[in-house]
Design an enzyme around this catalytic site. Structure first.
Site, mmCIF file in Angstrom:
data_model
loop_
_atom_site.group_PDB
_atom_site.id
_atom_site.type_symbol
_atom_site.label_atom_id
_atom_site.label_comp_id
_atom_site.label_asym_id
_atom_site.label_seq_id
_atom_site.Cartn_x
_atom_site.Cartn_y
_atom_site.Cartn_z
ATOM 1 N N GLU A 223 6.007 -0.662 -4.841
ATOM 2 C CA GLU A 223 6.843 0.356 -4.727
ATOM 3 C C GLU A 223 8.144 0.326 -5.114
ATOM 4 O O GLU A 223 9.473 0.066 -4.940
ATOM 5 C CB GLU A 223 6.870 0.459 -3.287
ATOM 6 C CG GLU A 223 5.230 0.324 -2.732
ATOM 7 C CD GLU A 223 5.093 0.471 -0.991
ATOM 8 O OE1 GLU A 223 6.451 0.183 -0.894
ATOM 9 O OE2 GLU A 223 4.297 1.270 -1.029
ATOM 10 N N GLU A 318 -2.584 0.882 -1.625
ATOM 11 C CA GLU A 318 -2.391 0.265 -0.873
ATOM 12 C C GLU A 318 -2.574 1.556 0.697
ATOM 13 O O GLU A 318 -2.071 2.743 0.019
ATOM 14 C CB GLU A 318 -1.245 -0.160 -0.851
ATOM 15 C CG GLU A 318 -0.668 -0.487 1.173
ATOM 16 C CD GLU A 318 0.935 -1.196 0.764
ATOM 17 O OE1 GLU A 318 1.021 -2.296 -0.089
ATOM 18 O OE2 GLU A 318 1.140 -0.806 1.535
#
Length: 468
Positions: A223, A318
């Protein structure tokens, strides 16, 4: 990170018709495995259905001659919290039974692709902030001893259940001394630390290989557009490309290390980051592809990146369930539409949920989501296990789609009968079908000139498997 907005499922991907594909063979019957929206049947074996010449309403054509990506598998994340609970809050018989149900394909669902944070993340037991070398300013103190206490033993126990298990590693942050803010939280990578940043991951890969656990894939940064009050780091696309082409890629090659390097590893709604990194020819030569999360945007972004770079792969790495969405049937439908069916129809070679296991209090947490749900819930007092909706969503694929399977063509009728199909290395066919509507749907499955009818209850999912 938790999912607050659920994007709408997308997307028909482009097909590749391969010459010389093995001819489809006539099947006599198909296994049927069913999960219903009310949870009354949970990945339950039903009576086999016989192939014949039946037709009724919608026809789902399965064509093994039209193929797409090769699958790595399905799974979740070996977070520090998950492995700590498994190793420290279960006795050996509880642990063995749970790992069998998770990783053994005959007696469980056969998870075969797992994600592993490199160092601490927002799900770390005992709120332990750490990396593998927190002493400035070289790597002389590098050690994975933290993982040897419980994470590595759990991974080895899981791999004993499924020898084909692959690990995708992803860093939440490098050591603080490599960063502009000298903190594990937020900040960015110092430009004068690019080289030692690469050395850090070389040492990590070597250390895990020495444990008999070679890392299959390495993301550059988890991220990279998310800075938080826990382990995180911002990394611009240009910096990621520079690190790959000038440092990490060459150093991996020089050390004979061949993990599949993955760019981005963040949400669908900023897929241009992945294409920007892949557009850099110097970086692309070292990259296997890109990875995506579910917390913003739409799954069709994966196909956009695939179309821009069809010679590179896609993984979905994810998505978390949680207390913001507790209805079993709604979650089952969403996960199938967007991840299991939507993810793979949009070129994902693997589909991963977030925490493999959390406790009844949604932890242990380390500064992040406080109401996330694991694939399983381990009671931190008794060690008993509850199997959540994510377990059954994964199982409809992982139990029947073997690593090395190829996705093949199947009719997809949005809102009515949504499907994805695979041909396994042994030529068996797995067809996953979801009825997302509010009423039962009767349809025909047709393969190699033969067919059968099936009626799927409202909101239910089934996996059909037959000999190719």
């Amino acid at each position: 990170m938790s999912r607050s907005v659920r994007p709408v499922a997308a997307a028909v991907a482009l097909a590749v018709l391969l010459p010389g594909a093995p001819p489809a063979q006539a099947a006599t019957s198909s296994e049927v495995w069913l999960t219903t929206a009310d949870g009354s049947r949970l990945l339950a074996r039903q009576a086999d259905v016989a192939f014949g010449s039946a037709t009724s309403g919608t026809t789902i054509d399965v064509n093994a001659g039209t193929t797409y990506q090769t699958m790595d598998g399905f799974g979740a994340a070996f977070t520090d919290s998950s492995t700590w609970l498994t190793w420290n809050r279960q006795n050996s018989s509880q642990r063995d039974a749970m790992l069998t149900k998770l990783f053994d394909r005959t007696n469980g669902i056969g998870l075969s692709l797992m994600r592993l944070p490199i160092g601490a993340s927002d799900f770390t037991a005992n709120s332990a902030d750490y990396t593998f070398d927190d002493t400035c300013c070289d790597l002389n103190d590098f050690s994975i001893n933290h993982d040897k206490a419980f994470t590595i033993p759990v991974i080895k126990a899981a791999k004993a259940k499924n020898s084909s298990l692959k690990i995708m590693a992803s860093p939440w942050t490098p050591p603080a001394w490599m960063k502009t803010n000298n903190s594990l939280y937020g900040g960015s990578l110092r430009t004068d630390r690019h080289g030692v940043f690469a050395d850090y991951y070389v040492k990590y890969l070597q250390a895990y290989a020495a444990e008999g656990l070679p890392i299959y894939s390495l993301a550059i940064q988890n991220e990279p557009h998310h800075e938080a009050a826990y382990e995180s780091m911002r990394m611009a696309a240009g910096q990621q490309a520079d690190v790959i082409k000038n440092h990490l890629g060459p150093k991996l090659a020089a050390n004979g290390l061949t993990p599949k390097l993955v760019a981005w590893d963040h949400n669908w709604n900023e897929a241009s980051y992945a294409t920007t990194v892949l557009n850099d020819a110097g970086a692309k030569q070292y990259l296997a592809g890109s990875a995506f999360h579910c917390y913003g945007g739409d799954v069709s972004a994966q196909t956009a990146v695939h179309n821009a770079h069809p010679d590179r792969d896609i993984w979905f790495t994810e998505c978390s369930g949680g207390e913001w969405a507790t209805n079993f049937g709604d979650n089952l439908k969403w996960n199938l539409q967007n991840l299991i069916i939507g993810g793979t129809r949009n070129w994902a070679k693997g589909v991963l949920f977030w925490n493999l296991a959390l406790d009844q209090n949604h932890g242990p947490t380390n500064g992040g989501c406080t109401n996330c749900r694991g694939v399983v819930t381990i009671n931190n007092g008794t060690g008993n296990v509850a199997y959540n909706v994510e377990y059954y969503a994964l199982g409809h694929a992982s139990k029947f789609v073997v690593p090395g399977a190829r996705r093949i063509s199947s009719t997809n009728v949005a809102g009515s009968v949504e499907t994805v199909a695979f041909r396994n290395p042994d030529n068996s066919i797995a067809l996953i079908a979801l009825n997302p509507s509010g009423s039962a749907r009767t349809f025909t499955v047709r393969y190699a000139g033969q067919s059968f009818n099936y009626t799927l209850p409202a909101g239910a999912v089934t996996t059909f498997k037959w000999a190719g």
